[in-house]
Design an enzyme around this catalytic site. Structure first.
Site, mmCIF file in Angstrom:
data_model
loop_
_atom_site.group_PDB
_atom_site.id
_atom_site.type_symbol
_atom_site.label_atom_id
_atom_site.label_comp_id
_atom_site.label_asym_id
_atom_site.label_seq_id
_atom_site.Cartn_x
_atom_site.Cartn_y
_atom_site.Cartn_z
ATOM 1 N N CYS A 2 -12.526 -9.886 0.752
ATOM 2 C CA CYS A 2 -12.014 -8.576 1.154
ATOM 3 C C CYS A 2 -12.527 -7.512 0.185
ATOM 4 O O CYS A 2 -13.031 -7.821 -0.888
ATOM 5 C CB CYS A 2 -10.499 -8.582 1.121
ATOM 6 S SG CYS A 2 -9.771 -9.984 1.991
ATOM 7 N N ARG A 27 -17.796 -6.504 3.412
ATOM 8 C CA ARG A 27 -17.106 -7.644 2.798
ATOM 9 C C ARG A 27 -16.075 -8.273 3.714
ATOM 10 O O ARG A 27 -15.656 -9.409 3.506
ATOM 11 C CB ARG A 27 -16.425 -7.206 1.498
ATOM 12 C CG ARG A 27 -17.393 -6.778 0.422
ATOM 13 C CD ARG A 27 -16.670 -6.096 -0.702
ATOM 14 N NE ARG A 27 -15.845 -7.001 -1.462
ATOM 15 C CZ ARG A 27 -16.154 -7.473 -2.666
ATOM 16 N NH1 ARG A 27 -17.271 -7.107 -3.239
ATOM 17 N NH2 ARG A 27 -15.338 -8.276 -3.294
ATOM 18 N N TRP A 74 -10.853 -9.745 5.302
ATOM 19 C CA TRP A 74 -11.467 -10.878 5.989
ATOM 20 C C TRP A 74 -10.416 -11.972 5.958
ATOM 21 O O TRP A 74 -10.068 -12.498 4.898
ATOM 22 C CB TRP A 74 -12.743 -11.319 5.262
ATOM 23 C CG TRP A 74 -13.463 -12.400 6.000
ATOM 24 C CD1 TRP A 74 -14.138 -12.290 7.177
ATOM 25 C CD2 TRP A 74 -13.571 -13.775 5.611
ATOM 26 N NE1 TRP A 74 -14.657 -13.500 7.545
ATOM 27 C CE2 TRP A 74 -14.331 -14.435 6.607
ATOM 28 C CE3 TRP A 74 -13.099 -14.530 4.529
ATOM 29 C CZ2 TRP A 74 -14.620 -15.799 6.553
ATOM 30 C CZ3 TRP A 74 -13.400 -15.873 4.469
ATOM 31 C CH2 TRP A 74 -14.159 -16.496 5.474
ATOM 32 N N ASN A 98 -7.558 -9.609 -2.876
ATOM 33 C CA ASN A 98 -8.738 -10.352 -2.433
ATOM 34 C C ASN A 98 -8.638 -11.731 -3.073
ATOM 35 O O ASN A 98 -8.444 -11.836 -4.273
ATOM 36 C CB ASN A 98 -10.010 -9.626 -2.901
ATOM 37 C CG ASN A 98 -11.270 -10.424 -2.610
ATOM 38 O OD1 ASN A 98 -11.285 -11.248 -1.709
ATOM 39 N ND2 ASN A 98 -12.307 -10.162 -3.377
ATOM 40 N N GLY A 99 -8.748 -12.780 -2.256
ATOM 41 C CA GLY A 99 -8.657 -14.134 -2.809
ATOM 42 C C GLY A 99 -7.679 -14.973 -2.019
ATOM 43 O O GLY A 99 -7.292 -14.617 -0.905
ATOM 44 N N GLU A 478 -33.330 -21.559 8.692
ATOM 45 C CA GLU A 478 -32.917 -20.182 8.400
ATOM 46 C C GLU A 478 -33.085 -19.300 9.646
ATOM 47 O O GLU A 478 -32.230 -18.459 9.941
ATOM 48 C CB GLU A 478 -33.733 -19.637 7.217
ATOM 49 C CG GLU A 478 -33.628 -18.139 6.954
ATOM 50 C CD GLU A 478 -32.228 -17.652 6.601
ATOM 51 O OE1 GLU A 478 -31.300 -18.473 6.454
ATOM 52 O OE2 GLU A 478 -32.056 -16.423 6.512
ATOM 53 N N LYS A 482 -30.054 -17.260 11.340
ATOM 54 C CA LYS A 482 -30.093 -15.804 11.577
ATOM 55 C C LYS A 482 -29.723 -15.502 13.023
ATOM 56 O O LYS A 482 -28.921 -14.620 13.290
ATOM 57 C CB LYS A 482 -31.501 -15.222 11.311
ATOM 58 C CG LYS A 482 -31.913 -15.047 9.882
ATOM 59 C CD LYS A 482 -31.341 -13.840 9.191
ATOM 60 C CE LYS A 482 -30.058 -14.121 8.485
ATOM 61 N NZ LYS A 482 -30.025 -14.925 7.311
ATOM 62 N N GLU A 485 -25.964 -16.311 13.824
ATOM 63 C CA GLU A 485 -24.925 -15.499 13.178
ATOM 64 C C GLU A 485 -24.869 -14.067 13.703
ATOM 65 O O GLU A 485 -23.794 -13.490 13.748
ATOM 66 C CB GLU A 485 -24.987 -15.565 11.650
ATOM 67 C CG GLU A 485 -26.187 -14.986 10.978
ATOM 68 C CD GLU A 485 -26.191 -15.228 9.456
ATOM 69 O OE1 GLU A 485 -25.165 -15.586 8.867
ATOM 70 O OE2 GLU A 485 -27.263 -15.041 8.855
ATOM 71 N N HIS A 501 -36.993 -37.615 18.338
ATOM 72 C CA HIS A 501 -35.898 -38.543 18.055
ATOM 73 C C HIS A 501 -34.552 -38.013 18.543
ATOM 74 O O HIS A 501 -33.511 -38.373 18.009
ATOM 75 C CB HIS A 501 -35.840 -38.854 16.560
ATOM 76 C CG HIS A 501 -37.097 -39.486 16.052
ATOM 77 N ND1 HIS A 501 -37.518 -40.736 16.456
ATOM 78 C CD2 HIS A 501 -38.058 -39.029 15.220
ATOM 79 C CE1 HIS A 501 -38.666 -41.025 15.874
ATOM 80 N NE2 HIS A 501 -39.020 -39.994 15.114
ATOM 81 N N LYS A 600 -19.673 -11.216 4.088
ATOM 82 C CA LYS A 600 -20.877 -11.201 3.272
ATOM 83 C C LYS A 600 -20.843 -12.281 2.197
ATOM 84 O O LYS A 600 -21.829 -12.916 1.897
ATOM 85 C CB LYS A 600 -21.016 -9.820 2.632
ATOM 86 C CG LYS A 600 -22.251 -9.646 1.781
ATOM 87 C CD LYS A 600 -23.485 -9.610 2.624
ATOM 88 C CE LYS A 600 -24.758 -9.583 1.822
ATOM 89 N NZ LYS A 600 -25.874 -10.159 2.590
HETATM 90 C C1 G6P Z 1 -21.967 -16.076 3.565
HETATM 91 C C2 G6P Z 1 -22.964 -15.076 4.124
HETATM 92 C C3 G6P Z 1 -24.372 -15.681 4.124
HETATM 93 C C4 G6P Z 1 -24.728 -16.173 2.730
HETATM 94 C C5 G6P Z 1 -23.688 -17.150 2.177
HETATM 95 C C6 G6P Z 1 -23.905 -17.447 0.707
HETATM 96 O O1 G6P Z 1 -21.791 -17.110 4.468
HETATM 97 O O2 G6P Z 1 -22.608 -14.681 5.426
HETATM 98 O O3 G6P Z 1 -25.312 -14.694 4.523
HETATM 99 O O4 G6P Z 1 -25.975 -16.797 2.776
HETATM 100 O O5 G6P Z 1 -22.378 -16.587 2.294
HETATM 101 O O6 G6P Z 1 -23.674 -16.269 -0.026
HETATM 102 P P1 G6P Z 1 -24.242 -16.030 -1.477
HETATM 103 O O7 G6P Z 1 -23.688 -14.706 -1.906
HETATM 104 O O8 G6P Z 1 -23.732 -17.154 -2.328
HETATM 105 O O9 G6P Z 1 -25.722 -16.040 -1.390
#
Ligand code: G6P
Length: 605
Positions: A2, A27, A74, A98-99, A478, A482, A485, A501, A600
């Site tokens: 958050c 966030r 969040w 936050n936490g 990756e 992308k 998400e 397979h 994030k």
């Molecule tokens: C979240 C984000 C991802 C990110 C991951 C790790 O899931 O949505 O985009 O790759 O956390 O975050 P970090 O800050 O540790 O790279």
């Protein structure tokens, strides 16, 4: 994770609280709220959904306060709703958090037994009640706050207002960061430098266990042992403090185009300016290790997975990469000469941090490869390996990813040289290649119009497969991440050779297959896999270079990126897959920068 802002102002704070929350919205964005002291009483406004919804509430009912706190959420405990939105209040106390409080159920039961009634499902409301009950025993605000903190297990950054204590905000940090901002006769609290960025560039990062009282023009910081603490005040750069979208529609689009700069800045920390050779920063001696263990989550873990190929091939250095949430709960057998590298944009991801701490406790040398250089990981690891991507706001990571790749590739070259695996001439050649990265990445973003043109068709798909071999395999993972998400299309990445397979059963005319395969030693093998897809009527999008394009199977849509050395291919071919996901999400009208359910940085397990 958050976002938190607190302001002890000289003028009304509503507009500034909202400005800050908008910057923090990346966030968390399922609900938001503000509260302020108005004539000795605390007033609160909250709304489910984005900050826009809170602005509507405030337009109808403004908050006339000069001291206030704000929060963007969040959800962890309790569904996203107005009832569960912060600030939470109990008696004289109103606070934001936050936490996660791990012992909240037990605390809640005890407080309920005393007759306290809860109006939300959150762990945060329990903190408010606990604090209010400590105040009710007659303790002074700071003592009651500390008594409250001592009863909490888990992670928190807090900002609290108390009725009857005009001009005061209390803050605390354990597990989740909190910064103090020093203004002109005003004071700020924020969950990161961006929160207070528009108001001041003089900030101080609280240490683990610290708590703070801010009043007009002053901050009293105490450590966990209740001693007054003197934490350094730093000047943060204006660039870090103020982040705008500029000419771009979304932060993600802007950040994709910032990658040449991000990689250049990052590489400048890994290339010796005098010799021009790749080198490990901050005195890290790469010859001292016989193994590398990378721990990370999400996109950062794919950067690590690509680096594994490079550490092993170039430097002959065994390298394991593991998702931090798995690593931390097993008992990995590691040699004492293992270098543990936590890769993280934020430097705060809970699982990655826990894995880093595990490695530290096992007496390994630890490094934090992070973009936020004041983060918890940066401070706890033995060595900081910085990326210089600048603040990344889009939830889907782009420039942080390529910056991580740039740093890790340079480290692999440096390790090869340090371990005597390559001679001086080869070290110079490979280091020279690294200097080409910014130019090649700029060139690879030129496929933008072609990616935009592919989007309408791809946006109709229900499932999409990504294939790659070698370093292109983690890049395929990756690419799939992308797409899923930000566009909510189901996508999976596979090692091209693994197709037969199982995944090949999924191929039909409605399942696009994206193959990432610049020419190189593995290209022909991947071609065979493409033929297997083509034979089953699967539509193929091949992302390759000019030499690869000449060999593309009939019927494949071909996107041609720059020709580059295979060492750089993962970096150079990242922007095209980011652009593809971006334009599909735009085509679908999805919320690109703030996709549903994501945050994030995830500071909870
Ligand atoms: C979240 C984000 C991802 C990110 C991951 C790790 O899931 O949505 O985009 O790759 O956390 O975050 P970090 O800050 O540790 O790279």
């Amino acid at each position: 994770m958050c976002g938190i802002i607190g302001i002890v102002g000289r003028a009304p704070v509503q507009a500034r609280l909202i400005d800050s929350l908008k910057r923090l919205e990346y966030r968390g964005y399922d609900s938001a709220g503000v509260a302020g002291l108005v004539g000795g009483r605390i007033e609160r406004r909250r709304a489910a959904g984005k900050i826009r919804a809170l602005e509507d509430v405030l337009a109808a009912s403004p908050l006339e306060a000069t001291v206030g706190v704000g929060h963007t959420r969040w959800a962890t405990h309790g569904a996203p709703s107005e009832r569960n939105a912060h600030p939470h209040r109990a008696g004289r106390v109103t606070l934001v958090h936050n936490g996660i409080i791990e012992n909240f159920a037990e605390l809640k039961a005890a407080l309920a037994a005393e007759g306290r009634v809860f109006e939300s499902d959150t762990d945060t409301e329990v903190i408010a009640h606990l604090f209010d009950s400590e105040l009710a025993t007659g303790l002074a605000p700071l003592a009651a706050f500390k008594a409250t903190l001592d009863r909490l297990t888990g992670a928190y950054a807090l900002a609290a207002l108390i009725e009857g204590e005009d001009g005061l905000i209390l803050g605390a940090r354990r597990g989740s960061p909190l910064v103090v901002g020093y203004g002109d006769g005003e004071m700020f609290l924020g969950s990161d430098a961006l929160a207070v960025g528009p108001f001041t560039n003089r900030i101080c990062y609280l240490e683990e266990g610290d708590y703070v009282a801010i009043r007009a023009g002053e901050a009293q910081i105490f450590d966990a042992g209740q001693r007054l603490a003197n934490r350094p005040v730093r000047l943060v750069s204006a660039a870090a403090a103020l982040v705008e979208k500029g000419e771009y529609r979304h932060f993600m689009e802007k950040e994709i185009h910032e990658q040449p700069d991000a990689c250049q800045h990052t590489l400048s920390a890994y290339i010796d300016p005098v010799s021009g050779l790749a080198t490990a920063p901050n005195g890290l001696d790469l010859a001292a290790f016989d193994r590398i263990q990378i721990v990370a989550c999400g996109t950062a873990s794919y950067a690590g997975a690509i680096a594994r190929y490079q550490f092993e091939r170039l430097a002959g250095l065994p390298c394991d990469v593991e998702t931090a949430s798995e690593f931390r709960y097993r008992e990995p057998a590691l040699s004492s000469k293992t270098l543990a590298i936590a890769v993280s944009q934020s430097g705060e991801t809970a699982d990655t941090l826990a894995a880093l701490r595990w490695c530290k406790a096992a007496d390994l040398t630890t490094a934090a490869l992070v973009n936020v250089h004041e983060s918890t990981m940066a401070r706890e690891a033995d060595v900081l390996l910085p990326t210089h991507a600048g603040p990344e706001i889009g939830v889907a990571s782009t420039k942080a990813f390529t910056s991580q790749l740039a740093a890790l590739t340079a480290l692999a070259v440096a390790a090869a040289a340090a371990r005597g695996r390559i001679d001086a001439a080869e070290a110079a050649r490979l280091s020279g290649l690294l200097r080409e990265v910014p130019r090649l990445i700029a060139q690879s973003t030129r496929v933008e119009a072609e990616m935009r043109a592919l989007a309408p068709e791809l946006a109709k798909a229900r499932d999409v497969l990504y294939l790659g071999r070698g370093e292109m395999f983690p890049l395929a993972l990756e690419g799939a991440l992308k797409l899923k998400e930000i566009s909510y299309i189901h996508a999976e990445g596979y090692a091209a050779g693994e197709l037969k397979h199982g995944p090949i059963a999924l191929i039909d005319a409605a399942t696009p297959v994206i193959v990432i395969a610049p020419s190189g030693p593995l290209f022909e093998k991947t071609m065979s896999n493409m033929s297997e897809v083509a034979a089953r009527g699967g539509p193929i999008i091949l992302i390759t270079d000019a030499a690869g394009a000449a060999l593309a199977p009939a019927g494949a849509k071909v996107i041609i990126g720059p020709t580059c050395d295979p060492l750089l291919a993962p970096l150079v071919y990242a922007p095209p897959i980011q652009l593809l996901a971006y334009y599909v999400a735009v085509q679908k009208g999805a919320d690109v920068d703030q996709p549903r359910n994501l945050a994030k940085s995830v500071t909870v397990e």
